[in-house]
Scaffold this active site. Structure first.
Site, mmCIF file in Angstrom:
data_model
loop_
_atom_site.group_PDB
_atom_site.id
_atom_site.type_symbol
_atom_site.label_atom_id
_atom_site.label_comp_id
_atom_site.label_asym_id
_atom_site.label_seq_id
_atom_site.Cartn_x
_atom_site.Cartn_y
_atom_site.Cartn_z
ATOM 1 N N ARG A 162 0.844 -1.191 0.000
ATOM 2 C CA ARG A 162 0.000 0.000 0.000
ATOM 3 C C ARG A 162 0.885 1.249 0.000
ATOM 4 O O ARG A 162 1.957 1.268 0.625
ATOM 5 C CB ARG A 162 -0.832 -0.038 1.273
ATOM 6 N N THR A 184 -9.678 0.384 -9.339
ATOM 7 C CA THR A 184 -8.760 -0.592 -8.790
ATOM 8 C C THR A 184 -8.857 -1.783 -9.723
ATOM 9 O O THR A 184 -9.749 -1.833 -10.565
ATOM 10 C CB THR A 184 -9.241 -0.887 -7.342
ATOM 11 N N THR A 232 -4.169 -0.685 -7.126
ATOM 12 C CA THR A 232 -4.960 0.511 -7.432
ATOM 13 C C THR A 232 -4.115 1.772 -7.529
ATOM 14 O O THR A 232 -3.031 1.859 -6.947
ATOM 15 C CB THR A 232 -6.035 0.720 -6.347
ATOM 16 N N ASN A 267 -6.198 4.348 -6.907
ATOM 17 C CA ASN A 267 -7.402 4.899 -6.283
ATOM 18 C C ASN A 267 -8.435 5.163 -7.368
ATOM 19 O O ASN A 267 -9.027 4.226 -7.865
ATOM 20 C CB ASN A 267 -7.111 6.124 -5.418
ATOM 21 N N ASP A 284 -7.837 8.332 0.462
ATOM 22 C CA ASP A 284 -8.375 7.251 1.304
ATOM 23 C C ASP A 284 -8.184 7.529 2.795
ATOM 24 O O ASP A 284 -8.733 6.828 3.632
ATOM 25 C CB ASP A 284 -7.730 5.903 0.937
ATOM 26 N N SER A 318 -10.140 -0.600 1.212
ATOM 27 C CA SER A 318 -11.222 -1.599 1.218
ATOM 28 C C SER A 318 -10.841 -2.814 0.378
ATOM 29 O O SER A 318 -11.655 -3.727 0.194
ATOM 30 C CB SER A 318 -12.503 -0.991 0.647
ATOM 31 N N GLY A 362 -13.569 0.508 -4.775
ATOM 32 C CA GLY A 362 -13.574 1.355 -3.574
ATOM 33 C C GLY A 362 -14.366 0.691 -2.459
ATOM 34 O O GLY A 362 -14.175 -0.495 -2.152
HETATM 35 N N1 GLY Z 1 -8.418 3.135 -3.140
HETATM 36 C C1 GLY Z 1 -9.489 2.308 -2.782
HETATM 37 C C2 GLY Z 1 -9.164 1.403 -1.663
HETATM 38 O O1 GLY Z 1 -8.018 1.124 -1.412
HETATM 39 O O2 GLY Z 1 -10.066 0.971 -0.985
#
Ligand code: GLY
Length: 566
Positions: free
Chosen positions: A97, A376, A394, A396, A418, A448, A469
């Site tokens: 991430r 994503t 992703t 985003n 986020d 998510s 998302g």
């Molecule tokens: N960017 C969407 C997520 O990570 O949930």
């Protein structure tokens, strides 16, 4: 002169068209299967499997290929999560991430009156989190790859696709044309994604990405140093500095992906392995399955009024907990034990009634002190050795913040959105958050994403995940229920129309044909509010079911997803 005009963007663009479920069978194969957001990327994965690589090798190659052929979400300028189960019976998850830059601070998106400045966390250089994908793909390959596939081989399909180009489909051409205005706001994006002659893209045009090919070659030669230090890092820093952003080459050099324990649970006779914090996906998925296990789901018809009522009640309770309790576990004590406990789930459902919707205003988060002890992309891979890999990555929103690193040829993410820019103020997905997900230097924003592996009798049975998302978690939930409760095959399971709710806003979001008029009337009479989902379709789930006789791939017809086996 570098051009960025993001402050004038009224919002961001997403695919609005709904693609109705196709009536097709799963793709069957015996030796390996890849289901991803792009046929080119799925074939890249199969190329690696055929060379004797394992599912982790293939996943790394698919990840890099998607950065070329699925630039709206496949990436090297963003991040993601991997969940894997190996042939040795081990499981691991890898968190790649994005992280907040060291100079990030809590109020960075607020004006002098403490109000959130529109679009700053979405479409500006300040929206960019430190990318994790390159470190993640290479670390997984190094630590869990077969050892038979070199880094050069992992990158080769992506480099080929970027350097020689690939013919775009009718749908992708339309997608690029729809976003032309968005691309024109950034010099780097325009130079690649708007045709040189100014004409609209059409099916069969080749999309060539020379700068991206050079970047990928550097990574192929130098490994993570080809991205996080040297020329590419300099180009990223320059791009960000020119737009008054805060991410630096030092942030890049210090980025590291992280192995974390999978979040685990059970549903009936199945074991669930999924992504834990900083994703909320796995914990919420398990919490919702735990709540649902207390009901006689088999007596409820698929998408009947009672079924949708129950899903909604369960979802609102889980998402209320998400807002209060979930954030980066390196910065916040997430009550994971509580969230995934069957006892807690039981306590959470006590006030569910089938005659009346619980207003979300009456639902608050659980108390952990009692429990001390749109855009994503997802791909699923299995190999003949018994390895299974589930990866969601992703930028985003579609094409991230819209900024392409000039000279390096890739989009940067807008993952900083986020975070909770201000307690209670919804992000682009309408999700609210509080202290747990506030901005801090080096922290990962709450996600998510829910790459998931379901085990049956101790072996992988279902591999799946989705973009979308906030809707990712409920998409994965519905796909699992479609297979386990409603006895669908994997293609039907990922295709079937979906609904979504998330505590706030207090509404059931629907895809066309997801709910009959009769059911809608019943739900409204119980106090529910229904509305079409604002971006048309909900998720794009890509799944694999493992049967006694081989692999069954289900590619979501809502996009250009492709199941390829061999
Ligand atoms: N960017 C969407 C997520 O990570 O949930």
């Amino acid at each position: 002169m570098k051009q960025h005009r993001f402050s004038f963007i009224p919002g961001f663009l997403f695919i609005l068209s709904l693609i109705y479920p196709a009536n097709q069978s799963p793709v069957y194969s015996k030796h390996g299967m890849v289901v991803s957001g792009s046929r080119w990327a799925s074939e890249a994965g199969i190329e690696i499997l055929k060379k004797g690589g394992n599912a982790v090798d293939a996943a790394a190659a698919i990840g890099f290929a998607l950065a070329v052929t699925y630039p709206q979400a496949g990436n090297i300028g963003g991040g993601g999560f991997m969940v894997a189960y190996t042939s040795k019976g081990e499981s691991f998850t890898l968190d790649f991430r994005e992280k907040a830059p060291e100079a990030a601070y809590r109020e960075m998106y607020l004006d002098e009156n403490g109000e959130v400045i529109e679009n700053l966390s979405l479409f500006s250089p300040l929206a960019v989190g430190v990318p994790g994908s390159v470190d993640g793909f290479l670390k997984a390959w190094r630590d869990y790859g077969s050892g038979k596939i070199s880094r050069r081989e992992i990158l080769a399909p992506a480099i080929r696709l970027a350097a020689r180009g690939f013919p775009i489909t009718y749908r992708f051409a339309g997608f690029l044309n729809d976003r032309r205005e968005f691309f024109e706001r950034d010099d780097g994006a325009r130079s690649i994604f708007v045709r040189k002659d100014g004409r609209p893209w059409k099916a069969g045009d080749r999309l060539v990405q020379k700068d991206l090919a050079r970047t990928l070659k550097r990574i192929s030669r130098l490994g993570r140093d080809g991205f996080y230090t040297g020329k590419v890092a300099e180009l990223i820093e320059k791009e960000i500095r020119e737009g008054n952003g805060i991410m630096t080459a030092r942030d890049l050099a210090r980025y590291e992906s992280k192995y974390r324990a999978p979040v685990t649970g059970t549903f009936r006779d199945l074991e669930i392995l999924s992504m834990g914090p900083p994703s909320s996906g796995g914990a919420l998925l398990i919490q919702m399955l735990n709540m649902l296990e207390y009901f006689r789901l088999d007596t409820l018809g698929w998408n009947s009024a009672d079924y949708i009522h129950l899903l909604t009640e369960v979802e609102r309770r889980a998402y209320a907990d998400r807002a209060e309790h979930m954030g980066d576990p390196d910065y916040w004590d997430v009550p994971l034990e509580m969230l995934t406990s069957k006892t807690y789930a039981k306590s959470r459902i006590q006030d569910i009634s089938f005659s009346r919707a619980t207003p979300s205003s009456e639902v608050s988060a659980g108390d952990p002190t009692a429990y001390e002890s749109r855009e994503t992309t997802h791909f699923s891979v299995v190999d003949r050795f018994g390895n299974a890999v589930s990866v969601t990555t992703t930028l985003n929103t579609s094409f991230g913040c819209g900024i392409v690193v000039e000279g390096a040829g890739f989009f940067l993410n807008n993952e900083m959105d986020d975070f909770s820019a201000k307690p209670g103020v919804p992000n682009v997905f309408g999700l609210v958050g509080k202290e747990a997900n506030s901005i801090q230097p080096g922290k990962r924003p709450l996600s998510s994403m829910s790459p998931t592996i379901v085990l049956k009798n101790g072996a992988p049975f279902m591999i799946l995940g989705s973009p979308g998302g906030a809707t990712i978690i409920t998409t994965v939930l519905q796909c699992i229920l479609n297979v386990v409760v409603h006895r669908m095959d994997i293609q039907e399971a990922v295709s079937a129309p979906r609904i979504h709710s998330q505590w706030l806003p207090d509404v059931i979001m629907t895809e066309p044909r997801s709910i009959s008029k009769d059911s809608e009337r019943i739900l409204v009479s119980r106090g529910h509010t229904l509305a079409p989902y604002r971006w048309g379709y909900i998720g794009q789930a890509n799944g694999i079911l493992i049967g006694k006789d081989g692999f069954y791939g289900g590619a979501d017809p809502r996009g250009e997803n492709a199941a390829v086996g061999y």
